[in-house]
Enzyme design. Sequence first.
Site, PDB file in Angstrom:
ATOM      1  N   ARG A  26       0.819  -1.215   0.000  1.00 33.82           N
ATOM      2  CA  ARG A  26       0.000   0.000   0.000  1.00 33.82           C
ATOM      3  C   ARG A  26       0.861   1.278   0.000  1.00 33.82           C
ATOM      4  O   ARG A  26       0.500   2.264   0.626  1.00 33.82           O
ATOM      5  CB  ARG A  26      -0.953   0.043   1.207  1.00 33.82           C
ATOM      6  CG  ARG A  26      -2.088  -0.940   1.141  1.00 33.82           C
ATOM      7  CD  ARG A  26      -3.273  -0.388   0.329  1.00 33.82           C
ATOM      8  NE  ARG A  26      -4.315  -1.395   0.197  1.00 33.82           N
ATOM      9  CZ  ARG A  26      -5.397  -1.462   0.963  1.00 33.82           C
ATOM     10  NH1 ARG A  26      -5.605  -0.572   1.907  1.00 33.82           N
ATOM     11  NH2 ARG A  26      -6.274  -2.402   0.776  1.00 33.82           N
ATOM     12  N   ARG A  30      -3.704   6.682   0.925  1.00 35.56           N
ATOM     13  CA  ARG A  30      -4.232   7.899   1.572  1.00 35.56           C
ATOM     14  C   ARG A  30      -3.272   8.619   2.503  1.00 35.56           C
ATOM     15  O   ARG A  30      -3.529   9.758   2.871  1.00 35.56           O
ATOM     16  CB  ARG A  30      -5.519   7.541   2.336  1.00 35.56           C
ATOM     17  CG  ARG A  30      -6.701   7.337   1.403  1.00 35.56           C
ATOM     18  CD  ARG A  30      -7.824   6.619   2.112  1.00 35.56           C
ATOM     19  NE  ARG A  30      -7.380   5.285   2.486  1.00 35.56           N
ATOM     20  CZ  ARG A  30      -8.154   4.356   3.041  1.00 35.56           C
ATOM     21  NH1 ARG A  30      -9.409   4.634   3.335  1.00 35.56           N
ATOM     22  NH2 ARG A  30      -7.679   3.171   3.323  1.00 35.56           N
ATOM     23  N   ARG A  39      -6.932  11.267  -6.189  1.00 39.04           N
ATOM     24  CA  ARG A  39      -8.146  10.506  -5.884  1.00 39.04           C
ATOM     25  C   ARG A  39      -9.385  11.421  -5.974  1.00 39.04           C
ATOM     26  O   ARG A  39     -10.415  11.013  -6.528  1.00 39.04           O
ATOM     27  CB  ARG A  39      -7.987   9.927  -4.480  1.00 39.04           C
ATOM     28  CG  ARG A  39      -9.196   9.394  -3.815  1.00 39.04           C
ATOM     29  CD  ARG A  39      -9.407   7.921  -4.145  1.00 39.04           C
ATOM     30  NE  ARG A  39     -10.234   7.307  -3.131  1.00 39.04           N
ATOM     31  CZ  ARG A  39     -11.541   7.516  -3.031  1.00 39.04           C
ATOM     32  NH1 ARG A  39     -12.151   8.315  -3.863  1.00 39.04           N
ATOM     33  NH2 ARG A  39     -12.230   6.921  -2.074  1.00 39.04           N
ATOM     34  N   ASP A  76      -7.061  -2.829  -7.387  1.00 35.02           N
ATOM     35  CA  ASP A  76      -7.559  -3.476  -6.177  1.00 35.02           C
ATOM     36  C   ASP A  76      -7.873  -4.935  -6.486  1.00 35.02           C
ATOM     37  O   ASP A  76      -8.142  -5.285  -7.642  1.00 35.02           O
ATOM     38  CB  ASP A  76      -8.807  -2.778  -5.642  1.00 35.02           C
ATOM     39  CG  ASP A  76      -9.078  -3.201  -4.202  1.00 35.02           C
ATOM     40  OD1 ASP A  76      -8.431  -2.644  -3.293  1.00 35.02           O
ATOM     41  OD2 ASP A  76      -9.898  -4.104  -3.986  1.00 35.02           O
ATOM     42  N   TYR A 152     -15.006 -11.835   0.118  1.00 34.17           N
ATOM     43  CA  TYR A 152     -15.742 -10.585  -0.181  1.00 34.17           C
ATOM     44  C   TYR A 152     -16.954 -10.862  -1.062  1.00 34.17           C
ATOM     45  O   TYR A 152     -18.013 -10.256  -0.896  1.00 34.17           O
ATOM     46  CB  TYR A 152     -14.814  -9.561  -0.853  1.00 34.17           C
ATOM     47  CG  TYR A 152     -13.768  -9.024   0.086  1.00 34.17           C
ATOM     48  CD1 TYR A 152     -14.068  -7.990   0.979  1.00 34.17           C
ATOM     49  CD2 TYR A 152     -12.479  -9.556   0.109  1.00 34.17           C
ATOM     50  CE1 TYR A 152     -13.103  -7.513   1.865  1.00 34.17           C
ATOM     51  CE2 TYR A 152     -11.521  -9.087   0.988  1.00 34.17           C
ATOM     52  CZ  TYR A 152     -11.839  -8.062   1.866  1.00 34.17           C
ATOM     53  OH  TYR A 152     -10.887  -7.602   2.751  1.00 34.17           O
TER      54      TYR A 152
HETATM   55  C1  LIG Z   1      -8.005  -7.210   1.123  1.00 38.54           C
HETATM   56  C2  LIG Z   1      -7.473  -6.306   0.034  1.00 38.54           C
HETATM   57  C3  LIG Z   1      -8.210  -5.300  -0.663  1.00 38.54           C
HETATM   58  N1  LIG Z   1      -7.348  -4.733  -1.583  1.00 38.54           N
HETATM   59  C4  LIG Z   1      -6.108  -5.308  -1.497  1.00 38.54           C
HETATM   60  C5  LIG Z   1      -6.176  -6.325  -0.521  1.00 38.54           C
HETATM   61  C6  LIG Z   1      -5.055  -7.280  -0.169  1.00 38.54           C
HETATM   62  C7  LIG Z   1      -3.985  -6.651   0.654  1.00 38.54           C
HETATM   63  C8  LIG Z   1      -4.377  -6.222   2.048  1.00 38.54           C
HETATM   64  O1  LIG Z   1      -4.739  -7.089   2.837  1.00 38.54           O
HETATM   65  O2  LIG Z   1      -4.305  -5.009   2.288  1.00 38.54           O
HETATM   66  C9  LIG Z   1      -4.912  -5.031  -2.327  1.00 38.54           C
HETATM   67  C10 LIG Z   1      -4.622  -3.645  -2.737  1.00 38.54           C
HETATM   68  N2  LIG Z   1      -5.408  -2.534  -2.615  1.00 38.54           N
HETATM   69  C11 LIG Z   1      -4.758  -1.450  -3.132  1.00 38.54           C
HETATM   70  C12 LIG Z   1      -3.524  -1.889  -3.678  1.00 38.54           C
HETATM   71  C13 LIG Z   1      -2.645  -0.960  -4.517  1.00 38.54           C
HETATM   72  C14 LIG Z   1      -1.243  -1.054  -4.580  1.00 38.54           C
HETATM   73  C15 LIG Z   1      -0.425  -0.659  -3.355  1.00 38.54           C
HETATM   74  O3  LIG Z   1      -0.180  -1.534  -2.496  1.00 38.54           O
HETATM   75  O4  LIG Z   1       0.068   0.490  -3.299  1.00 38.54           O
HETATM   76  C16 LIG Z   1      -3.416  -3.261  -3.408  1.00 38.54           C
HETATM   77  C17 LIG Z   1      -2.265  -4.226  -3.707  1.00 38.54           C
HETATM   78  C18 LIG Z   1      -5.255  -0.078  -3.177  1.00 38.54           C
HETATM   79  C19 LIG Z   1      -6.335   0.352  -2.266  1.00 38.54           C
HETATM   80  N3  LIG Z   1      -7.493  -0.327  -1.942  1.00 38.54           N
HETATM   81  C20 LIG Z   1      -8.289   0.448  -1.157  1.00 38.54           C
HETATM   82  C21 LIG Z   1      -7.632   1.699  -0.938  1.00 38.54           C
HETATM   83  C22 LIG Z   1      -8.207   2.871  -0.185  1.00 38.54           C
HETATM   84  C23 LIG Z   1      -9.317   3.458  -1.020  1.00 38.54           C
HETATM   85  C24 LIG Z   1      -9.438   4.959  -1.009  1.00 38.54           C
HETATM   86  O5  LIG Z   1      -8.578   5.671  -1.599  1.00 38.54           O
HETATM   87  O6  LIG Z   1     -10.439   5.427  -0.465  1.00 38.54           O
HETATM   88  C25 LIG Z   1      -6.413   1.655  -1.628  1.00 38.54           C
HETATM   89  C26 LIG Z   1      -5.385   2.732  -1.757  1.00 38.54           C
HETATM   90  C27 LIG Z   1      -9.638   0.060  -0.656  1.00 38.54           C
HETATM   91  C28 LIG Z   1      -9.844  -1.311  -0.159  1.00 38.54           C
HETATM   92  N4  LIG Z   1      -9.541  -2.447  -0.834  1.00 38.54           N
HETATM   93  C29 LIG Z   1      -9.852  -3.558  -0.069  1.00 38.54           C
HETATM   94  C30 LIG Z   1     -10.426  -3.101   1.146  1.00 38.54           C
HETATM   95  C31 LIG Z   1     -10.910  -4.002   2.277  1.00 38.54           C
HETATM   96  C32 LIG Z   1     -10.441  -1.702   1.076  1.00 38.54           C
HETATM   97  C33 LIG Z   1     -11.056  -0.771   2.073  1.00 38.54           C
HETATM   98  C34 LIG Z   1     -10.187  -0.590   3.265  1.00 38.54           C
HETATM   99  C35 LIG Z   1      -9.314   0.608   3.058  1.00 38.54           C
HETATM  100  O7  LIG Z   1      -9.893   1.659   2.713  1.00 38.54           O
HETATM  101  O8  LIG Z   1      -8.107   0.513   3.278  1.00 38.54           O
HETATM  102  C36 LIG Z   1      -9.655  -4.964  -0.490  1.00 38.54           C
END
Ligand SMILES: Cc1c2[nH]c(c1CCC(=O)O)Cc1[nH]c(c(CCC(=O)O)c1C)Cc1[nH]c(c(CCC(=O)O)c1C)Cc1[nH]c(c(C)c1CCC(=O)O)C2
Length: 346
Positions: A26, A30, A39, A76, A152
């Site tokens: 990540r 944010r 974003r 994602d 999910y």
């Molecule tokens: C379970 C999972 C998800 N997504 C992901 C996983 C597996 C890794 C982990 O366990 O963290 C993987 C993921 N999600 C994102 C990336 C991008 C690349 C990176 O790592 O920089 C990657 C590799 C962006 C993201 N994915 C998400 C964001 C935040 C969204 C936003 O900008 O509002 C980002 C940057 C949203 C997301 N996506 C997911 C959830 C549960 C959420 C909401 C929780 C949160 O807001 O953190 C599902």
Amino acid sequence: MPHSTKPFLRALAGETLTPPPFWLMRQAGRYLPEYRATRAEAGSFLDLCYNPDFATEVTLQPLRRYGFDAAILFSDILVVPDALGQQVAFKEGEGPVLTPIRSAGDLDGLSLSGLHDHLAPVYKTVANLSKAIPATTALIGFAGAPWTVATYMIEGSGSKDFAKAKGMMFGQAELFARLMALLIQATGDYLIRQIDNGAEAIQIFDTWAGALPEDQFERWVIGPTRSLVERIRAERPGIPVIGFPRQAGYLYKRYVTETKVSGVSLDPSVPLDWAAAELQTKCTVQGNLDPLLVVAGGEAMDAGIDRVLRALGKGPFIFNLGHGITPPTPPDNVARLAERVKGWKG
Ligand SMILES: Cc1c2[nH]c(c1CCC(=O)O)Cc1[nH]c(c(CCC(=O)O)c1C)Cc1[nH]c(c(CCC(=O)O)c1C)Cc1[nH]c(c(C)c1CCC(=O)O)C2
């Protein structure tokens, strides 16, 4: 295979490097003000994932600041169910919301037929990035592992106990097996396309691997990951695969041995000396600083970084966190972390 000059790929090929290559899960997100600005311009989170210009930009943002050895495609794991035809949305402050798959009829509504058309913007982002990243930086493509994506899809949101997903696994075994077969196919097709557009390594995120007892772990975590690794090795030889069976505990060992991943990403609970003795002897290890130490920063963070480097830096190793960076992380703490890892002399 030509010998790579990219430190991240050399470490995945089994070399020990001092200092080790590093990136952070990540790393785009944010905690960075420039991410929040892009974003806001993009609109929704999924609009950002499906806009190749914006998605390329946010992938590059952390590289400019910190000089990571790898860039990870910005997308994602839930774009796959979206591309299969399930309704997926990200609600502000709530996380993902999906129309749940609970019956054979729900599953019949999903299809592989539109997968690549729907994901074309993601492939374009990968292609853009492979031209835009620095020459010594490697490009990581990724997908969620079938089990984690299925949680999910079945729950319709995040979950604490996976009651509905495990309910289907145990109580509607045939339906669950059909869903998993669809995900194994879709995930493999998706990863192969990312490789064809320039991804140089793959990471498979099994965030909820630790929720399963050993026999289900073997069937639904190890099995699907092994078949993805075998398919990538057969169809795109030379592309390394990192697996992340988060919170798998003692089962990390079976995961590594039986999936034959090139690298394994360790969550913060994995004991370092055990990982060095039992995992790093079999593949490259990656991890595993607690992301909350980067929120705290200062000497607590420095001590945590040094512990990880001392324990794992003597073998094939990629420095990373044990899970993703969290939004409250001060960007200056990430800069301090980057300096400390790059300055490591062994
Ligand atoms: C379970 C999972 C998800 N997504 C992901 C996983 C597996 C890794 C982990 O366990 O963290 C993987 C993921 N999600 C994102 C990336 C991008 C690349 C990176 O790592 O920089 C990657 C590799 C962006 C993201 N994915 C998400 C964001 C935040 C969204 C936003 O900008 O509002 C980002 C940057 C949203 C997301 N996506 C997911 C959830 C549960 C959420 C909401 C929780 C949160 O807001 O953190 C599902």
